[in-house]
Scaffold this motif. Structure first.
Motif, PDB file in Angstrom:
ATOM      1  N   ALA A  36       0.928  -1.204  -0.001  1.00 33.69           N
ATOM      2  CA  ALA A  36       0.057  -0.048   0.084  1.00 33.69           C
ATOM      3  C   ALA A  36       0.828   1.360  -0.110  1.00 33.69           C
ATOM      4  CB  ALA A  36      -0.841   0.071   1.103  1.00 33.69           C
ATOM      5  N   VAL A  37       1.988   1.351   0.833  1.00 28.00           N
ATOM      6  CA  VAL A  37       2.977   2.328   0.766  1.00 28.00           C
ATOM      7  C   VAL A  37       3.539   2.609  -0.597  1.00 28.00           C
ATOM      8  CG1 VAL A  37       4.395   3.508   1.806  1.00 28.00           C
ATOM      9  CG2 VAL A  37       3.191   2.181   3.167  1.00 28.00           C
ATOM     10  N   ILE A  38       3.916   1.568  -1.096  1.00 23.44           N
ATOM     11  CA  ILE A  38       4.620   1.953  -2.521  1.00 23.44           C
ATOM     12  C   ILE A  38       3.633   2.325  -3.400  1.00 23.44           C
ATOM     13  CG2 ILE A  38       5.674   0.461  -4.478  1.00 23.44           C
ATOM     14  CD1 ILE A  38       6.702  -1.574  -2.655  1.00 23.44           C
ATOM     15  N   LEU A  39       2.387   1.864  -3.386  1.00 24.98           N
ATOM     16  CA  LEU A  39       1.285   2.433  -4.303  1.00 24.98           C
ATOM     17  C   LEU A  39       0.867   3.977  -3.929  1.00 24.98           C
ATOM     18  CD1 LEU A  39      -1.211  -0.715  -4.381  1.00 24.98           C
ATOM     19  CD2 LEU A  39       0.455   0.223  -6.385  1.00 24.98           C
ATOM     20  N   SER A  40       1.303   4.284  -2.751  1.00 19.92           N
ATOM     21  CA  SER A  40       0.617   5.587  -2.441  1.00 19.92           C
ATOM     22  C   SER A  40       1.678   6.830  -2.801  1.00 19.92           C
ATOM     23  CB  SER A  40       0.483   5.578  -0.810  1.00 19.92           C
ATOM     24  OG  SER A  40       1.683   5.613  -0.228  1.00 19.92           O
ATOM     25  N   ALA A  41       2.646   6.392  -3.328  1.00 17.69           N
ATOM     26  CA  ALA A  41       3.649   7.420  -3.728  1.00 17.69           C
ATOM     27  C   ALA A  41       2.971   8.373  -4.789  1.00 17.69           C
ATOM     28  CB  ALA A  41       4.842   6.887  -4.227  1.00 17.69           C
ATOM     29  N   ARG A  47      -7.418   6.641  -2.763  1.00 20.07           N
ATOM     30  CA  ARG A  47      -7.417   5.982  -4.014  1.00 20.07           C
ATOM     31  C   ARG A  47      -6.783   4.595  -3.701  1.00 20.07           C
ATOM     32  NH1 ARG A  47      -9.803   4.880  -8.352  1.00 20.07           N
ATOM     33  NH2 ARG A  47     -10.497   7.264  -8.481  1.00 20.07           N
ATOM     34  N   VAL A  48      -5.649   4.565  -3.078  1.00 16.45           N
ATOM     35  CA  VAL A  48      -5.083   3.408  -2.837  1.00 16.45           C
ATOM     36  C   VAL A  48      -6.017   2.336  -2.205  1.00 16.45           C
ATOM     37  CG1 VAL A  48      -3.196   1.963  -1.594  1.00 16.45           C
ATOM     38  CG2 VAL A  48      -2.693   4.459  -2.681  1.00 16.45           C
ATOM     39  N   ASN A  49      -6.869   2.608  -1.193  1.00 11.22           N
ATOM     40  CA  ASN A  49      -7.669   1.914  -0.413  1.00 11.22           C
ATOM     41  C   ASN A  49      -8.768   1.431  -1.343  1.00 11.22           C
ATOM     42  OD1 ASN A  49      -6.208   2.056   1.898  1.00 11.22           O
ATOM     43  ND2 ASN A  49      -7.400   3.844   2.659  1.00 11.22           N
ATOM     44  N   MET A  50      -9.080   2.070  -2.671  1.00  9.70           N
ATOM     45  CA  MET A  50     -10.143   1.600  -3.264  1.00  9.70           C
ATOM     46  C   MET A  50      -9.409   0.437  -4.279  1.00  9.70           C
ATOM     47  SD  MET A  50     -11.630   5.426  -4.531  1.00  9.70           S
ATOM     48  CE  MET A  50     -12.548   4.449  -6.231  1.00  9.70           C
ATOM     49  N   SER A  70       4.408  -8.117 -13.825  1.00 10.98           N
ATOM     50  CA  SER A  70       4.024  -6.753 -13.705  1.00 10.98           C
ATOM     51  C   SER A  70       2.730  -6.356 -14.602  1.00 10.98           C
ATOM     52  CB  SER A  70       5.357  -5.843 -14.194  1.00 10.98           C
ATOM     53  OG  SER A  70       5.724  -6.149 -15.493  1.00 10.98           O
ATOM     54  N   ASP A  71       2.638  -7.136 -15.791  1.00  4.68           N
ATOM     55  CA  ASP A  71       1.390  -6.777 -16.883  1.00  4.68           C
ATOM     56  C   ASP A  71       0.219  -7.289 -16.055  1.00  4.68           C
ATOM     57  OD1 ASP A  71       3.095  -5.937 -18.656  1.00  4.68           O
ATOM     58  OD2 ASP A  71       3.182  -7.977 -19.833  1.00  4.68           O
ATOM     59  N   GLU A  72       0.403  -8.369 -15.238  1.00  7.10           N
ATOM     60  CA  GLU A  72      -0.966  -8.763 -14.577  1.00  7.10           C
ATOM     61  C   GLU A  72      -1.204  -7.889 -13.522  1.00  7.10           C
ATOM     62  OE1 GLU A  72      -0.878 -12.851 -13.377  1.00  7.10           O
ATOM     63  OE2 GLU A  72      -0.456 -13.360 -15.439  1.00  7.10           O
ATOM     64  N   VAL A  73      -0.459  -7.325 -12.751  1.00  4.37           N
ATOM     65  CA  VAL A  73      -0.407  -6.709 -11.639  1.00  4.37           C
ATOM     66  C   VAL A  73      -0.893  -5.469 -11.972  1.00  4.37           C
ATOM     67  CG1 VAL A  73       0.730  -5.226  -9.894  1.00  4.37           C
ATOM     68  CG2 VAL A  73       1.241  -7.494 -10.125  1.00  4.37           C
ATOM     69  N   PHE A  74      -0.749  -4.813 -13.216  1.00  2.00           N
ATOM     70  CA  PHE A  74      -1.144  -3.417 -13.914  1.00  2.00           C
ATOM     71  C   PHE A  74      -2.569  -3.580 -13.953  1.00  2.00           C
ATOM     72  CE2 PHE A  74      -2.616  -0.931 -17.386  1.00  2.00           C
ATOM     73  CZ  PHE A  74      -1.852   0.256 -17.265  1.00  2.00           C
ATOM     74  N   THR A  75      -3.282  -4.670 -14.255  1.00  2.10           N
ATOM     75  CA  THR A  75      -4.566  -4.474 -14.269  1.00  2.10           C
ATOM     76  C   THR A  75      -5.425  -4.177 -13.109  1.00  2.10           C
ATOM     77  OG1 THR A  75      -4.742  -6.993 -13.958  1.00  2.10           O
ATOM     78  CG2 THR A  75      -4.338  -6.369 -16.345  1.00  2.10           C
ATOM     79  N   TYR A  76      -4.553  -4.237 -11.862  1.00  4.47           N
ATOM     80  CA  TYR A  76      -5.261  -4.209 -10.652  1.00  4.47           C
ATOM     81  C   TYR A  76      -4.888  -2.760 -10.220  1.00  4.47           C
ATOM     82  CZ  TYR A  76      -6.311  -9.400 -10.138  1.00  4.47           C
ATOM     83  OH  TYR A  76      -6.819 -10.517 -10.540  1.00  4.47           O
ATOM     84  N   ILE A  77      -3.881  -2.234 -10.525  1.00  4.80           N
ATOM     85  CA  ILE A  77      -3.787  -0.996 -10.286  1.00  4.80           C
ATOM     86  C   ILE A  77      -3.617   0.260 -11.318  1.00  4.80           C
ATOM     87  CG2 ILE A  77      -2.159  -2.233  -8.389  1.00  4.80           C
ATOM     88  CD1 ILE A  77       0.297  -1.187  -9.969  1.00  4.80           C
ATOM     89  N   LYS A  78      -4.149  -0.066 -12.543  1.00  2.00           N
ATOM     90  CA  LYS A  78      -4.407   0.858 -13.373  1.00  2.00           C
ATOM     91  C   LYS A  78      -4.838   2.105 -13.065  1.00  2.00           C
ATOM     92  CE  LYS A  78      -8.310  -1.182 -15.573  1.00  2.00           C
ATOM     93  NZ  LYS A  78      -8.783  -1.974 -16.853  1.00  2.00           N
ATOM     94  N   SER A  79      -5.575   2.263 -12.015  1.00  2.00           N
ATOM     95  CA  SER A  79      -6.158   3.679 -11.630  1.00  2.00           C
ATOM     96  C   SER A  79      -5.161   4.604 -10.745  1.00  2.00           C
ATOM     97  CB  SER A  79      -7.523   3.615 -11.236  1.00  2.00           C
ATOM     98  OG  SER A  79      -7.429   2.838  -9.889  1.00  2.00           O
ATOM     99  N   ILE A  80      -4.181   3.824 -10.374  1.00  2.00           N
ATOM    100  CA  ILE A  80      -3.086   4.572  -9.559  1.00  2.00           C
ATOM    101  C   ILE A  80      -2.015   5.231 -10.413  1.00  2.00           C
ATOM    102  CG2 ILE A  80      -1.088   3.886  -7.996  1.00  2.00           C
ATOM    103  CD1 ILE A  80      -3.685   3.316  -6.666  1.00  2.00           C
TER     104      ILE A  80
END
Length: 225
Positions: A36-41, A47-50, A70-80
């Motif tokens: 979560a902290v990596i995503l919060s940068a 937004r991260v909590n969503m 990373s391509d698979e992870v991208f689909t989950y975090i593309k709004s970040i």
């Protein structure tokens, strides 16, 4: 007001009014907080909590995250913000967590920084929140608020601000003081329009002294209460 008096006022006020301040990121274990902290940068906690519920359901631990792409992870975090880079960082972080740290999030700031996406600020957050260590993570809120209320002086970099803050804040208060500064900056001491008219720190705030307590000839700003 002397700097030591500002620190005393700062600690006394928040110890009384917000003694249990904590991160607004949702997590249930050290691995989830690290993600979560990596995503919060450069992204809001809201937004991260969503995003993280679905991400954690798909990748509940470092092993599962390390085994994906990373391509698979991208689909989950593309709004970040910066999803491509963060997806790569998350997978890289998970691999190191598995291979070098036996799936355990380290408490050392130096060891944490060995992982992709983990700079000094992120490492300090983990050390502080998870392990209650006297580590001061300086983000934009902390940097701004500390300077405005007079806790730091002429600090040109986050590291300089960090060193000043941990010098004067008692070790047992550093981990919670980090949240005091963040939350005050997020909801009251805003970057462009600080809410000085409702702020409870004006009695020791250097910014308030300089901008609103001068004589009319010296000060062209007005403040309506």
């Amino acid at each position: 007001m002397l700097k030591k008096d500002r620190y005393t006022a700062f600690i006394d006020y928040f110890s009384e009014h917000q003694p249990n301040a904590e991160t607004e990121l949702n997590y249930s274990n050290p691995y989830e907080l690290l993600v979560a902290v990596i995503l919060s940068a450069q992204c809001t906690d809201k937004r991260v909590n969503m995003v993280t519920p679905a991400l954690f359901e798909r990748y509940p631990n470092a092993q599962s995250l390390a085994a994906t792409t990373s391509d698979e992870v991208f689909t989950y975090i593309k709004s970040i913000s910066y999803p491509n880079n963060k997806a790569k960082h998350l997978v890289g972080m998970a691999k190191i967590l598995v291979e070098q740290f036996n799936n355990q999030v380290p408490s050392s700031v130096e060891q944490l920084q060995k992982m992709p996406g983990v700079g000094r600020k992120t490492a300090n957050v983990i050390a502080s929140v998870i392990y209650n260590m006297p580590a001061m993570a300086v983000d934009t809120h902390v940097f701004r608020v500390a300077a405005r209320i007079g806790l730091t002086s002429n600090a040109k970099t986050p590291l300089a601000a960090e060193k000043q803050l941990i010098k004067y804040i008692p070790k047992e208060k550093v981990h919670v003081a980090h949240h005091w500064l963040i939350l005050h900056g997020r909801y009251t001491c805003l970057a462009r329009t600080p809410k000085c008219d409702t702020c409870q720190l004006t009695f020791f705030c250097k910014y308030f002294e300089q901008n609103f307590l001068k004589t009319p000839k010296q000060n062209s700003k007005t403040l309506t209460f």
